[in-house]
Design a protein around this motif. Structure first.
Motif, short mmCIF file in Angstrom:
data_model
loop_
_atom_site.label_atom_id
_atom_site.label_comp_id
_atom_site.label_asym_id
_atom_site.label_seq_id
_atom_site.Cartn_x
_atom_site.Cartn_y
_atom_site.Cartn_z
N ILE A 16 0.84 -1.20 0.00
CA ILE A 16 0.00 0.00 0.00
C ILE A 16 0.88 1.25 0.00
CG2 ILE A 16 -1.73 1.31 1.30
CD1 ILE A 16 -2.88 -1.32 2.26
N ALA A 17 1.91 1.24 0.85
CA ALA A 17 2.81 2.40 0.91
C ALA A 17 3.51 2.61 -0.43
CB ALA A 17 3.84 2.21 2.02
N LEU A 18 4.01 1.53 -1.03
CA LEU A 18 4.78 1.68 -2.27
C LEU A 18 3.90 2.15 -3.42
CD1 LEU A 18 7.21 -1.40 -2.20
CD2 LEU A 18 7.80 1.02 -2.11
N PHE A 19 2.69 1.58 -3.53
CA PHE A 19 1.79 2.01 -4.61
C PHE A 19 1.38 3.47 -4.41
CE2 PHE A 19 1.29 -2.44 -5.79
CZ PHE A 19 1.05 -2.36 -7.15
N THR A 20 1.07 3.84 -3.17
CA THR A 20 0.66 5.21 -2.91
C THR A 20 1.79 6.18 -3.23
OG1 THR A 20 -0.71 4.39 -1.11
CG2 THR A 20 -0.33 6.75 -1.17
N LEU A 21 2.99 5.81 -2.79
CA LEU A 21 4.16 6.64 -3.06
C LEU A 21 4.32 6.88 -4.56
CD1 LEU A 21 7.06 7.77 -2.67
CD2 LEU A 21 7.82 5.47 -2.22
N ALA A 22 4.26 5.79 -5.34
CA ALA A 22 4.42 5.94 -6.79
C ALA A 22 3.28 6.76 -7.37
CB ALA A 22 4.47 4.56 -7.45
N ALA A 23 2.06 6.51 -6.85
CA ALA A 23 0.89 7.22 -7.39
C ALA A 23 1.00 8.71 -7.15
CB ALA A 23 -0.38 6.67 -6.75
N VAL A 24 1.38 9.08 -5.94
CA VAL A 24 1.47 10.50 -5.60
C VAL A 24 2.58 11.16 -6.42
CG1 VAL A 24 2.04 12.13 -3.77
CG2 VAL A 24 0.53 10.20 -3.30
N ARG A 25 3.68 10.44 -6.59
CA ARG A 25 4.79 11.04 -7.32
C ARG A 25 4.45 11.18 -8.80
NH1 ARG A 25 9.87 7.73 -6.86
NH2 ARG A 25 9.95 8.33 -4.68
N ASN A 26 3.57 10.29 -9.30
CA ASN A 26 3.23 10.34 -10.72
C ASN A 26 2.12 11.33 -11.05
OD1 ASN A 26 5.13 8.48 -11.31
ND2 ASN A 26 3.74 6.73 -11.37
N VAL A 27 1.59 12.00 -10.04
CA VAL A 27 0.56 13.00 -10.33
C VAL A 27 1.16 14.06 -11.22
CG1 VAL A 27 -0.83 14.84 -9.35
CG2 VAL A 27 -0.74 12.63 -8.22
N ARG A 28 0.42 14.43 -12.30
CA ARG A 28 1.00 15.36 -13.27
C ARG A 28 1.35 16.68 -12.59
NH1 ARG A 28 -3.33 15.28 -17.52
NH2 ARG A 28 -2.57 17.39 -17.91
N LEU A 56 -4.04 15.71 -4.79
CA LEU A 56 -3.21 14.50 -4.86
C LEU A 56 -4.05 13.23 -4.74
CD1 LEU A 56 -0.08 15.58 -2.80
CD2 LEU A 56 -0.33 15.41 -5.26
N LEU A 57 -4.94 13.20 -3.77
CA LEU A 57 -5.72 11.97 -3.55
C LEU A 57 -6.59 11.63 -4.76
CD1 LEU A 57 -6.26 9.74 -1.44
CD2 LEU A 57 -8.22 11.06 -0.69
N PRO A 58 -7.42 12.59 -5.24
CA PRO A 58 -8.24 12.23 -6.41
C PRO A 58 -7.40 11.89 -7.64
CG PRO A 58 -8.87 14.38 -5.53
CD PRO A 58 -7.69 13.94 -4.76
N ALA A 59 -6.32 12.64 -7.87
CA ALA A 59 -5.53 12.40 -9.08
C ALA A 59 -4.83 11.05 -9.02
CB ALA A 59 -4.51 13.51 -9.28
N ALA A 60 -4.42 10.66 -7.79
CA ALA A 60 -3.65 9.42 -7.66
C ALA A 60 -4.55 8.23 -7.33
CB ALA A 60 -2.59 9.59 -6.57
N MET A 61 -5.86 8.48 -7.24
CA MET A 61 -6.76 7.44 -6.73
C MET A 61 -6.69 6.10 -7.47
SD MET A 61 -8.47 7.20 -4.14
CE MET A 61 -9.03 5.63 -3.58
N PRO A 62 -6.72 6.08 -8.80
CA PRO A 62 -6.73 4.77 -9.45
C PRO A 62 -5.54 3.90 -9.03
CG PRO A 62 -7.19 6.47 -11.05
CD PRO A 62 -6.80 7.17 -9.79
N GLU A 63 -4.35 4.53 -9.02
CA GLU A 63 -3.16 3.76 -8.67
C GLU A 63 -3.15 3.39 -7.20
OE1 GLU A 63 1.25 4.36 -9.90
OE2 GLU A 63 0.05 5.96 -10.81
N ILE A 64 -3.61 4.32 -6.34
CA ILE A 64 -3.68 4.02 -4.91
C ILE A 64 -4.61 2.84 -4.69
CG2 ILE A 64 -4.47 4.88 -2.67
CD1 ILE A 64 -3.54 7.61 -3.44
N PHE A 65 -5.71 2.84 -5.42
CA PHE A 65 -6.67 1.76 -5.26
C PHE A 65 -6.05 0.42 -5.65
CE2 PHE A 65 -10.55 -0.64 -5.78
CZ PHE A 65 -11.35 -0.13 -4.78
N THR A 66 -5.22 0.43 -6.68
CA THR A 66 -4.51 -0.80 -7.04
C THR A 66 -3.70 -1.29 -5.85
OG1 THR A 66 -4.36 -0.04 -9.32
CG2 THR A 66 -2.93 -1.86 -8.69
#
Lengths: 253, 288, 253
Positions: free
Chosen positions: A139-151, A173-183
């Motif tokens: 969860i931490a790793l996916f969230t980290l990548a998701a947040v960093r990948n936000v345009r 950040l949360l809405p933009a990164a949501m799909p990846e965070i959900f993964t």
């Protein structure tokens, strides 16, 4: 992906039914081949599962596992998201700690169970801890990548609108990164479940994992089959649902 | 970059046709339809009917509005897809869903293999050709030199600019010593200055190799500057609605963009294309 | 100093601090000896254990079986992924299986495997390979999905056969993703073997760890756990180095 997901859920349902039918046929065939010593047919398993579900001694175990899993999942999600966001918005902290997380993700955590037992004793705490350490890192790793990948332009937009850290996380950040965070949450869900069960198998005297371990020791094929069936059913439908939600999120994004 | 005009005589478009070689590539009544993916399964008429002959050694460019099937046309000649109706032949032999020997293709996208060095990338082009090691070396060195890549032989594509990577892809085609080179918008992803210079290089190697060049492009000026003949395609289903002879001398280079005739050619191309491009972007036809 | 170097120094400092803190807690008696040995003691025990050689058989057995499971999972996983890449409908059908796979307690099938293969190494290797293979499949597929179409067109233009296209274009292109799968496969092979040894076995590191645990033999248990962690981290570091070289070559960091 597009053809199946946008081609309507009909195709998806049909594919799922085909899969279930295929698994049942394979199961039946394997049961005939292996014989009574080690396996039961689908029908026998379901009958026994029904019996198990009506026996009063079963429910405390289920409740115990449910509680431990729920607690472990809650901890994994809260801690995982917190670590993910903290490292996602702080470049230096993630440079320092991300390799550590990756290394922790890739160690065989099963070997740690005796240590957890010694630390927490033979009870609910040990298996919650076991479930949490399995789920928290993905969860931490996916969230980290998701947040960093936000345009970056989204973040810039937030800046020029003068958003503070809290509003930046909740509004952008949360809405933009949501799909990846959900993964990440989906993966974390699976791993927390397996972690909790493994914890129960090795480090507990209650719960479904304990029942399973006991049945393995006593070579009680009926119980093994029924429990495995139940767990696969639960894990399968839950992750199917999560996968469905996840795909919808990605479509929107 | 490498080509320098050797002639001082003024360039004027003449109407003398280029060397009247036999048709090297010939398309007869070619149509391409495909089934739209998804459940509707409707048939889309992408291209045709098209009749076209490419003369041996000429530089032929195709321009057309986006989505008109230009790239499909190239894929038919490259054997990457098959015509629904009609015949495509190369040197008299039909092309059957397989690229004929003697044909090389360069795509718009970066097709260099990022895990191979420049030299290995170029050598990859020789996999389908049986030659002795000495000849192999000669051809690789030759292609490296011709594309100005000799000092980058051991670099990896990621270390090079987009234009350099595209040169690697051209060099990978050159080692096969093709008699026909197909270019599918090869400079589409490059900036304007680089495109002009790459255009010079293509002209240069067209002269040196004597190969026929078939160029697909959306850029009118690129077509007008490079080609002997330019085919103008209609909006979907793409048909050839005009063929323009530029009449440039063989030793031309990018400086012909200053010529008056260049303006005349681009203007004529745009006259033919304007209405078609309107259709392509979904606007009703407008009389110019 | 580059930020990367600074981060690495901080990381080392943090890890040293963590181990040092543990050492102090152990020596000062805040963590009692029955729970955990001080870290320096564990390292010394490990050296003594390896030098003594009494457990070399168990260590060799576990590592050999894990290596076998890993190799089987890699070969089977990559081949199956290439196959699935071409069989779209089969892949759509199996997607939910992959998503659920790691939530299923694979060890429940261990008794069945013992009946099928006997109580030797085979059922353990089978479990290890079964656990690892899906990580390889999923990551390989992920890599195959990202192959630019133009590279496949280039393969056709160069008249490559299907075999050569897979060997010379698809697999090299997907290599970084396959390596990601390999890193997970290392962990899962070890988990499979050691977990199976925990449950039912007559030897191997897992067996020795649980035996030591039951006998309060921390001088044996902690070094063995440390050894497993060291082995998996070492292999993963090597694979990560390789991955980094491949990525750098492609201009990605």
């Amino acid at each position: 992906m597009n053809a199946t997901s946008s081609g309507g859920s009909n195709a998806g349902w049909f594919s799922a039914l085909k899969l279930i039918a295929l698994l049942l046929v394979l199961w039946q065939a394997l049961a005939w081949m292996v014989g009574d010593v080690a396996m039961r047919t689908p029908l026998q398993t379901m009958t026994f599962t029904a019996n198990l579900l009506t026996s009063p001694s079963f429910w405390p175990h289920l409740a115990e596992t449910g509680r431990a899993f729920g607690l472990a999942l809650l901890l994994a999600v809260v801690i995982g998201l917190a670590i993910g966001f903290l490292l996602g918005i702080n470049r230096f902290a993630s440079d320092v700690l991300e390799p550590v997380l990756v290394a922790l993700y890739s160690i065989p955590k099963i070997t740690l169970y005796p240590i957890l037992l010694l630390m927490f004793g033979l009870g609910v705490a040990a298996k919650v801890a076991f479930g949490t350490i399995h789920g928290v890192i993905p969860i931490a790793l996916f969230t980290l990548a998701a947040v960093r990948n936000v345009r970056p332009v989204f973040v810039k937009t937030g800046r020029v609108m003068g958003l503070g850290t809290g509003r930046m996380i909740s509004g952008i950040l949360l809405p933009a990164a949501m799909p990846e965070i959900f993964t990440g949450l989906r993966v974390g869900f699976s791993l927390t479940l397996i972690g909790t069960l493994l914890g129960e198998m090795f480090a507990s005297q209650r719960g479904l994992g304990f029942m399973l371990m006991n049945a393995i020791g006593l070579h009680n094929v009926d119980v093994i089959m029924a429990l495995t069936f139940l767990l696969v059913l639960f894990a399968g439908s839950a992750s199917g649902l999560l996968l469905f939600l996840n795909r919808r999120l990605y479509q929107r994004a | 970059m490498t080509s320098i005009m050797t002639t001082s005589k003024p360039i004027t478009p003449t109407r003398t046709p280029s060397a009247p070689g036999a048709a090297q590539v010939s398309l007869r009544g070619v149509d391409k339809e495909f089934i739209r993916p998804g459940r509707s399964g409707e048939t889309v008429h992408a291209l045709g009917p098209i009749d076209l002959d490419l003369r041996r050694g000429e530089f032929f460019a195709v321009v057309g509005p986006s989505g008109c099937g230009k790239s499909t046309l190239l894929e038919l000649v490259a054997g990457l897809s098959t015509a629904t109706r009609g015949d495509v032949t190369f040197e008299g032999k039909p092309i059957h869903n397989r690229i004929p020997d003697g044909v090389g293709v360069v795509f718009q996208e970066d097709a260099s293999f990022p895990w191979l060095s420049v030299r290995e990338n170029i050598a990859f082009g020789l996999r389908r050709i049986k030659i002795d090691p000495k000849e192999r070396e000669r051809r690789i060195e030759n292609a490296l030199a011709m594309m100005g890549l000799t000092s980058f032989a051991h670099s990896f594509p990621a270390q090079l600019s987009g234009g350099m990577r595209q040169r690697v892809c051209i060099a990978r085609t050159l080692v096969t010593e093709p008699r026909l080179i197909l270019l599918d918008e090869p400079f589409g992803a490059l900036d304007q200055q680089t495109r002009l210079l790459m255009g010079d290089e293509v002209l240069n190697l067209w002269r040196k190799t004597g190969a026929t060049v078939f160029l697909i492009t959306h850029a009118l000026d690129e077509a007008a500057m490079l080609a002997d003949r330019i085919g103008v395609m209609s909006a979907r289903p793409g048909r050839l609605i005009d063929i323009v002879e530029t009449g440039w001398p063989r030793d031309r280079d990018s400086r012909i963009v200053q010529e008056e005739a260049f303006g005349a050619i681009t203007a004529r191309l745009w006259r033919s294309l304007r209405a078609e491009s309107m259709k392509a972007i979904g606007k009703p036809e407008v009389e110019p | 100093m580059t930020p990367k170097k600074r981060a690495a120094l901080w990381r080392i400092a943090l890890l040293v601090g963590a181990v040092g803190g543990l050492e102090i807690l152990c020596l000062s008696g805040h963590i009692d000896r029955l729970t955990m040995q001080p870290p320096h003691r564990i390292v010394m025990d490990l050296v003594a254990l390896l030098a003594g050689g009494e457990l070399n058989g168990a260590i060799a057995k576990t590592l050999r079986n894990a290596a076998l499971a890993f190799v089987i999972a890699m070969v089977a996983g990559v081949s199956f992924a290439v196959l699935l890449h071409y069989l779209r409908s089969l892949r759509d059908m199996l997607d939910p299986v992959f998503a659920t796979y790691y939530a299923i307690p694979m060890f429940a099938f261990y008794p069945l495997l013992i009946v099928l293969f006997g109580l030797g190494d085979t059922p353990q290797i089978f479990i290890g390979a079964m656990l690892a293979v899906v990580a390889v499949i999923v990551n390989t597929l992920n890599g195959l999905d990202r192959i630019p179409r133009v590279l496949l067109k280039t393969a056709r233009v160069n008249q490559l056969s299907a075999w050569d296209t897979a060997r010379l274009v698809m697999l090299p292109c997907a290599a970084p993703h396959i390596l990601t799968g390999a890193k997970l496969a290392v962990a899962y092979s070890l988990i499979g073997i050691i977990g199976a040894e925990f449950i039912m076995s007559t030897g191997g590191m897992g067996y020795e760890i649980s035996f030591a645990y039951m006998n309060f033999d921390n001088a044996k248990m902690y070094p063995l756990i440390l050894l497993i962690l060291l082995v998996s981290i070492a292999i993963n570091t090597l694979l990560a180095k390789w991955e980094k070289i491949l990525m750098a070559r492609r201009g990605l960091s």
